[in-house]
Write a protein that holds these residues in place. Structure first.
Motif, short mmCIF file in Angstrom:
data_model
loop_
_atom_site.label_atom_id
_atom_site.label_comp_id
_atom_site.label_asym_id
_atom_site.label_seq_id
_atom_site.Cartn_x
_atom_site.Cartn_y
_atom_site.Cartn_z
N VAL A 57 0.73 8.84 -3.88
CA VAL A 57 0.08 9.55 -2.77
C VAL A 57 -1.29 10.09 -3.17
CG1 VAL A 57 2.20 10.11 -1.55
CG2 VAL A 57 1.38 11.67 -3.31
N GLY A 58 -1.61 10.15 -4.45
CA GLY A 58 -2.93 10.56 -4.89
C GLY A 58 -4.02 9.56 -4.53
N GLU A 59 -3.63 8.35 -4.15
CA GLU A 59 -4.61 7.33 -3.76
C GLU A 59 -5.36 7.73 -2.50
OE1 GLU A 59 -3.16 3.35 -3.50
OE2 GLU A 59 -2.21 3.47 -5.46
N TYR A 60 -4.74 8.56 -1.67
CA TYR A 60 -5.43 9.01 -0.46
C TYR A 60 -6.73 9.72 -0.83
CZ TYR A 60 -1.44 8.05 2.58
OH TYR A 60 -0.46 7.43 3.28
N LEU A 61 -6.73 10.44 -1.94
CA LEU A 61 -7.92 11.16 -2.36
C LEU A 61 -8.84 10.30 -3.23
CD1 LEU A 61 -6.27 14.56 -3.23
CD2 LEU A 61 -7.49 13.94 -1.14
N ARG A 62 -8.24 9.51 -4.13
CA ARG A 62 -9.04 8.70 -5.04
C ARG A 62 -9.76 7.56 -4.32
NH1 ARG A 62 -4.31 8.83 -8.16
NH2 ARG A 62 -3.98 6.62 -7.79
N ASP A 63 -9.10 6.95 -3.33
CA ASP A 63 -9.64 5.76 -2.67
C ASP A 63 -9.90 5.97 -1.19
OD1 ASP A 63 -9.30 4.52 -5.11
OD2 ASP A 63 -7.32 3.74 -4.58
N GLU A 64 -10.27 7.19 -0.80
CA GLU A 64 -10.39 7.45 0.63
C GLU A 64 -11.48 6.62 1.31
OE1 GLU A 64 -11.90 11.38 1.84
OE2 GLU A 64 -12.23 11.73 -0.29
N ASP A 65 -12.50 6.19 0.59
CA ASP A 65 -13.55 5.40 1.22
C ASP A 65 -13.14 3.95 1.42
OD1 ASP A 65 -13.47 5.03 -1.52
OD2 ASP A 65 -15.59 4.57 -1.68
N HIS A 104 0.84 -1.19 0.00
CA HIS A 104 0.00 0.00 0.00
C HIS A 104 0.87 1.24 0.00
CE1 HIS A 104 -3.95 -1.84 1.74
NE2 HIS A 104 -3.60 -2.37 0.60
N VAL A 105 0.28 2.34 -0.38
CA VAL A 105 1.00 3.61 -0.43
C VAL A 105 1.42 4.07 0.97
CG1 VAL A 105 -1.05 5.08 -0.31
CG2 VAL A 105 0.99 5.89 -1.51
N THR A 106 0.80 3.53 2.01
CA THR A 106 1.17 3.90 3.37
C THR A 106 2.58 3.44 3.74
OG1 THR A 106 -0.02 1.94 4.12
CG2 THR A 106 -1.18 4.03 4.27
N ALA A 107 3.14 2.51 2.98
CA ALA A 107 4.51 2.04 3.22
C ALA A 107 5.54 2.93 2.52
CB ALA A 107 4.66 0.61 2.73
N PRO A 130 8.55 18.22 -13.20
CA PRO A 130 7.27 18.79 -12.73
C PRO A 130 6.09 18.52 -13.67
CG PRO A 130 9.05 20.37 -12.41
CD PRO A 130 9.63 19.21 -13.16
N ASN A 131 6.33 18.48 -14.99
CA ASN A 131 5.22 18.21 -15.90
C ASN A 131 4.75 16.75 -15.85
OD1 ASN A 131 7.48 17.15 -17.15
ND2 ASN A 131 6.90 17.83 -19.20
N GLY A 132 5.51 15.87 -15.20
CA GLY A 132 5.12 14.47 -15.08
C GLY A 132 4.52 14.11 -13.73
N GLU A 133 4.53 15.05 -12.79
CA GLU A 133 4.01 14.77 -11.45
C GLU A 133 2.51 14.50 -11.46
OE1 GLU A 133 5.11 17.59 -8.43
OE2 GLU A 133 7.16 17.71 -9.20
N MET A 134 1.75 15.39 -12.07
CA MET A 134 0.29 15.24 -12.06
C MET A 134 -0.18 13.97 -12.77
SD MET A 134 -0.81 17.37 -10.03
CE MET A 134 -2.54 17.19 -10.23
N PRO A 135 0.33 13.65 -13.95
CA PRO A 135 -0.10 12.38 -14.56
C PRO A 135 0.19 11.17 -13.68
CG PRO A 135 1.00 13.73 -16.19
CD PRO A 135 1.16 14.43 -14.88
N PHE A 136 1.36 11.18 -13.01
CA PHE A 136 1.68 10.06 -12.13
C PHE A 136 0.74 10.02 -10.93
CE2 PHE A 136 4.04 8.12 -8.58
CZ PHE A 136 4.25 6.87 -9.13
N LEU A 137 0.43 11.19 -10.36
CA LEU A 137 -0.46 11.23 -9.20
C LEU A 137 -1.91 10.90 -9.56
CD1 LEU A 137 0.96 14.33 -7.30
CD2 LEU A 137 1.28 11.91 -6.78
#
Length: 180
Positions: free
Chosen positions: A169-177, A82-85, A101-108
Motif C-alpha cells: 500500500v506504500g506504492e500509492y505514495l511512492r508511485d502516485e504520478d 497492481h496493489v489496487t487488487a 510491527p517492526n517489520g511493517e515499515m520496511p515492507f511498506l
C-alpha cells in the motif's frame, strides 16, 4: 473497453489463482450482482456489469478507468498485479502472512519480509506461492511470493528472506504520478 480474449483470460486467472487458489470462483460468480473483467489501455478492470453497460455511452478516449484495476499487461504479454487488487486478494487469499510491527515499515518501503519480522504464517504454505501480507491487526499491507515453504522457514536464521515483495500500500505514495 473490451472483454478479455481467451489467452488474456488464462494469463489473468493463472496469476490470480497463484494468490487465491480455488476461491477464484467467488470473484467471477458473485451472489450480489454479476461482475466481469474488462481490458482498457492494457489494464484489466474488475467491474460490475451494470456499471460496464453504463460506460458504453462514454467514448473510449475519454474513459480513464472503470471499476477496480487488477493489473496491467506488459508489452511482452505478461500480467502484473497492481496493489489496487489487494482488497479482493486479501478477502479470498488462500495463504497469508502476518508481520510484526517492526517489520511493517520496511515492507511498506518496498523491502522483502525477513524471518525476524514474521509474526505468523499459514500452515503448509509451499515455496514460490503467492501470499497476502497482513499486519498483526489483520490489515492487509500488500502481497508477495514466498521464498521458502513453512517447514523450511523454521530452520532459517533471522536475516533470511521469507517473502519476496511484489506490491504494497506504500506504492500509492511512492508511485502516485504513474498510477493513472
Amino acid at each position: 473497453m473490451r472483454p478479455l480474449t481467451e489467452e488474456e483470460s488464462k494469463t489473468v486467472f493463472t496469476k490470480l489463482a497463484n494468490y487465491i487458489g480455488k476461491n477464484l470462483v467467488h470473484l467471477v460468480d458473485r451472489n450480489d450482482e454479476p461482475y466481469c473483467f474488462r481490458l482498457h489501455k492494457d489494464r484489466v478492470y474488475y467491474v460490475s456489469e451494470a456499471n460496464m453497460r453504463l460506460s458504453i455511452s462514454i467514448a473510449r478516449q475519454n474513459l480513464l478507468s472503470l471499476g477496480t484495476c487488477f493489473g496491467k499487461f506488459s508489452k511482452s504479454g505478461k500480467f502484473k498485479l497492481h496493489v489496487t487488487a489487494l482488497d479482493y486478494l486479501a478477502q479470498y487469499a488462500k495463504y497469508k502472512i502476518w508481520i510484526k510491527p517492526n517489520g511493517e515499515m520496511p515492507f511498506l518501503y518496498g523491502n522483502h519480509v525477513l524471518k525476524a519480522h514474521l509474526g505468523r504464517i499459514t500452515e503448509d504454505t509451499p515455496e514460490h506461492q503467492g501470499v497476502v501480507v497482513f499486519n498483526m491487526s489483520d490489515i492487509p499491507l500488500g502481497f508477495g511470493v514466498t521464498a521458502r515453504s513453512t517447514v523450511d522457514t523454521r530452520k532459517l536464521d533471522p536475516t533470511a528472506i521469507i517473502v519476496f515483495h511484489q506490491a504494497d500500500v506504500g506504492e500509492y505514495l511512492r508511485d502516485e504520478d504513474t498510477l493513472i
